[in-house]
Design a protein around this motif. Structure first.
Motif, PDB file in Angstrom:
ATOM      1  N   UNK A 148      -1.409  -1.250   7.398  1.00  0.00           N
ATOM      2  CA  UNK A 148      -0.629  -1.910   6.361  1.00  0.00           C
ATOM      3  C   UNK A 148       0.295  -0.909   5.688  1.00  0.00           C
ATOM      4  N   UNK A 149       1.396  -1.427   5.186  1.00  0.00           N
ATOM      5  CA  UNK A 149       2.326  -0.652   4.381  1.00  0.00           C
ATOM      6  C   UNK A 149       2.297  -1.236   2.975  1.00  0.00           C
ATOM      7  N   UNK A 150       1.763  -0.479   2.002  1.00  0.00           N
ATOM      8  CA  UNK A 150       1.564  -1.003   0.658  1.00  0.00           C
ATOM      9  C   UNK A 150       2.191  -0.065  -0.371  1.00  0.00           C
ATOM     10  N   UNK A 151       2.440  -0.624  -1.563  1.00  0.00           N
ATOM     11  CA  UNK A 151       2.876   0.179  -2.702  1.00  0.00           C
ATOM     12  C   UNK A 151       1.633   0.717  -3.398  1.00  0.00           C
ATOM     13  N   UNK A 152       1.578   2.022  -3.552  1.00  0.00           N
ATOM     14  CA  UNK A 152       0.382   2.632  -4.131  1.00  0.00           C
ATOM     15  C   UNK A 152       0.779   3.944  -4.782  1.00  0.00           C
TER      16      UNK A 152
END
Length: 242
Positions: free
Chosen positions: A87-91
């Motif tokens: 997954x590519x997430x904002x973190x």
């Protein structure tokens, strides 16, 4: 300089070459390091354990580009990323602020090495930190294994079961007792207590024992959790107090 210990898998290989999985991870480390230094526009953090990997990118464009190029590289060897685990997430420090500005919800979480990681704040000064709690699936699996073993040992002496259970719970704490995870560990201990109590009650031929009567037994053999892996600054202060 301390010499690195030779791995068992390396020693057992008759041709003196590392196994294929070790070769693949070494090649990935080399390729990713070159990509980070020559291609990335912002900072890149790489955390890998065996074939489990988490990467942090300062620039979203770098993350998108790396993911595409990584997929292309894997395809050359007939490999692909697991679709459910990639997954590519904002973190990160500014994820909550940025998502709020765009009308989105809280930052997403991710699971790595048995912990669910999420963005949070320290209680004392409200500075950003990454909290880790035991992944739900891991806790459930451990409790199921303990339940099955308690059933198998239900006719053993209470002291024998207690010695075994203390070792199991202590071993669980040794890995999971990190800052911010105490509530999960207390939940784990409470459920272990209930599992053992149910076994003790069912093997009794007389009236059902009340929880209060079994509390001394549970308290004796199942220790309460405490943080065993504090933050580096706390470990340094314990070794070198001011």
């Amino acid at each position: 300089m301390r010499r690195q210990r030779e791995s068992a898998s390396w020693r057992e290989a008759p041709h003196r070459l590392p196994p294929s999985r070790l070769v693949s991870t070494i090649l990935f480390d080399l390729w990713a390091d070159v990509w980070r230094r020559r291609v990335a526009k912002g900072d890149v953090i790489i955390v890998r354990y065996a074939d489990d990997l988490v990467m942090g990118f300062q620039q979203r464009a770098d993350a998108v580009r790396f993911l595409e190029e990584f997929k292309e590289r894997l395809a050359k060897f007939g490999l692909e990323l697991h679709p459910d685990k990639t997954r590519l997430i904002e973190f990160g420090r500014y994820a909550a602020r940025d998502r709020k500005q765009h009308g989105k919800g809280k930052p997403e979480t991710f699971t790595f090495l048995g912990f669910t990681h999420y963005c949070g704040q320290r209680h004392k000064n409200e500075t950003f930190t990454v909290w880790r709690i035991t992944a739900k699936q891991r806790m459930v699996a451990k409790l199921k294994a303990i339940k099955a073993e308690l059933q198998r040992r239900k006719h053993d002496r209470t002291s024998q079961v207690g010695v075994w259970l203390r070792k199991v719970v202590t071993g669980y704490y040794q890995y999971h007792a990190v800052p911010g995870n105490l509530n999960q560990l207390r939940t784990f201990r409470h459920r272990v207590n209930r599992l053992w109590r149910n076994v003790l009650v069912r093997r009794s031929q007389t009236a059902r024992k009340k929880w209060e009567k079994l509390t001394p037994v549970l308290e004796r053999w199942i220790p309460p959790p405490r943080v065993l892996h504090p933050y580096p600054d706390a470990r340094f202060y314990a070794t070198h107090p001011s």
